[in-house]
Design a protein around this motif. Structure first.
Motif, PDB file in Angstrom:
ATOM      1  N   LEU A 141       1.034  -1.151   0.206  1.00  0.00           N
ATOM      2  CA  LEU A 141      -0.184   0.338  -0.159  1.00  0.00           C
ATOM      3  C   LEU A 141       0.816   1.574   0.092  1.00  0.00           C
ATOM      4  N   ASP A 143      -0.072   4.484  -0.250  1.00  0.00           N
ATOM      5  CA  ASP A 143      -0.819   6.358   0.116  1.00  0.00           C
ATOM      6  C   ASP A 143      -1.121   6.122   1.791  1.00  0.00           C
ATOM      7  N   THR A 144      -1.244   6.490   2.226  1.00  0.00           N
ATOM      8  CA  THR A 144      -1.750   6.464   3.379  1.00  0.00           C
ATOM      9  C   THR A 144      -3.738   6.402   3.842  1.00  0.00           C
ATOM     10  N   LEU A 145      -3.960   5.138   4.326  1.00  0.00           N
ATOM     11  CA  LEU A 145      -5.077   4.616   4.585  1.00  0.00           C
ATOM     12  C   LEU A 145      -6.109   5.449   5.679  1.00  0.00           C
ATOM     13  N   LYS A 146      -7.077   6.405   5.265  1.00  0.00           N
ATOM     14  CA  LYS A 146      -8.518   6.438   6.203  1.00  0.00           C
ATOM     15  C   LYS A 146      -9.205   5.910   6.170  1.00  0.00           C
ATOM     16  N   HIS A 147     -10.263   5.554   7.151  1.00  0.00           N
ATOM     17  CA  HIS A 147     -11.009   5.167   7.886  1.00  0.00           C
ATOM     18  C   HIS A 147     -11.710   5.926   7.792  1.00  0.00           C
ATOM     19  N   THR A 157      -6.740   7.172  11.161  1.00  0.00           N
ATOM     20  CA  THR A 157      -6.461   7.094   9.701  1.00  0.00           C
ATOM     21  C   THR A 157      -5.475   5.463  10.147  1.00  0.00           C
ATOM     22  N   ASP A 159      -3.109   2.605   9.916  1.00  0.00           N
ATOM     23  CA  ASP A 159      -1.275   1.762   9.920  1.00  0.00           C
ATOM     24  C   ASP A 159      -1.141   0.904   8.544  1.00  0.00           C
ATOM     25  N   ARG A 160      -0.381   1.592   7.532  1.00  0.00           N
ATOM     26  CA  ARG A 160       0.127   1.601   6.336  1.00  0.00           C
ATOM     27  C   ARG A 160       0.790   0.245   6.021  1.00  0.00           C
ATOM     28  N   LYS A 163       0.685  -3.743   4.927  1.00  0.00           N
ATOM     29  CA  LYS A 163      -0.741  -4.242   3.484  1.00  0.00           C
ATOM     30  C   LYS A 163      -0.322  -3.805   2.688  1.00  0.00           C
ATOM     31  N   TRP A 164      -0.770  -4.646   1.745  1.00  0.00           N
ATOM     32  CA  TRP A 164      -0.879  -5.298   0.425  1.00  0.00           C
ATOM     33  C   TRP A 164      -2.267  -4.585  -0.266  1.00  0.00           C
TER      34      TRP A 164
END
Length: 236
Positions: A141, A143-147, A157, A159-160, A163-164
């Motif tokens: 992954l 990019d920054t991942l948001k919920h 936010t 943690d990436r 994560k794939w």
């Protein structure tokens, strides 16, 4: 290693029975022209460029006559189901009926990932052939991942790290994948989002094989222009 395992062949299975409703096209998106050819034809051409693929099975919806195989190495089966998982399961049954063995390998690939390159398919085969489970192309992954919360605003936010993004092809033994999917057939394959998820639910850990950012799935209307540009750049 058994004799069957040491002589295992590689087959490809393309679920091609979806309608592609998010793509905004008048016909199933896999048949939409991109760079002068229906999208699925670009996908088939990539697999044709991999000599280790013994045969390609394209699973289409009942009554779908769009594809007419031009080669004995391509089989079109009208056994598509209501979901991707059902189409794959039916396709695996068809492969076995056509002479494939449970110990043979199958590479399941999205027809709408028309930018897959033969080199990427070969890289997956090289990585998975000696593996006890099999695996899939994927990308860490970037990019920054948001919920999102219920109001459409960010509430966390994530943690990436580790994560794939899963891609296809996803390569497993035909019998192993068939059995993993069969365990969820009665429940309509609920929770099965890709082949790897079925293998995970069977208690196994698929191998992650680095893929390419160009191997994206054409999903939304704006994706067609990007796919067209990439394909034409390869021809130039």
């Amino acid at each position: 290693m058994s004799a069957d395992a040491s002589t295992a062949r590689c087959f490809a299975l393309l679920p091609c029975a979806g309608t592609g409703s998010r793509a905004g096209t008048a016909q199933p998106k896999q048949y939409q022209p991109v760079a002068g050819r229906p999208m699925v034809q670009h996908t088939l051409a990539a697999f044709a460029g991999v000599p280790r693929i013994a045969r390609v099975l394209v699973v289409v919806a009942p009554g779908d006559g769009f594809l007419q195989p031009q080669s004995t190495s391509i089989l079109v089966a009208n056994c598509g189901g209501a979901t991707r998982a059902e189409s794959v399961f039916n396709g695996l049954q068809r492969l076995l009926a056509e002479g494939a063995r449970p110990t043979d390998w199958v590479l399941v690939h999205d027809a709408a990932r028309c930018l897959i390159a033969p080199a990427q398919i070969d890289a997956l085969i090289d990585a998975c052939l000696p593996d006890a489970v099999g695996g899939l192309l994927a990308l860490p992954l970037p990019d920054t991942l948001k919920h999102a919360g219920a109001d459409g605003r960010v509430d966390a936010t994530i943690d990436r790290a580790h994560k794939w993004l899963a891609q296809t092809p996803q390569m497993f033994r035909i019998g192993l994948l068939r059995d993993a999917l069969a365990a969820h057939a009665a429940g309509g394959f609920a929770g099965i989002t890709d082949e790897a998820s079925a293998i995970e639910l069977a208690g196994l850990a698929p191998l992650l094989v680095p893929g390419s950012a160009q191997n994206f799935k054409v999903t939304y209307p704006e994706d067609f222009a990007l796919a067209e540009a990439v394909l034409r750049s390869r021809i130039a």
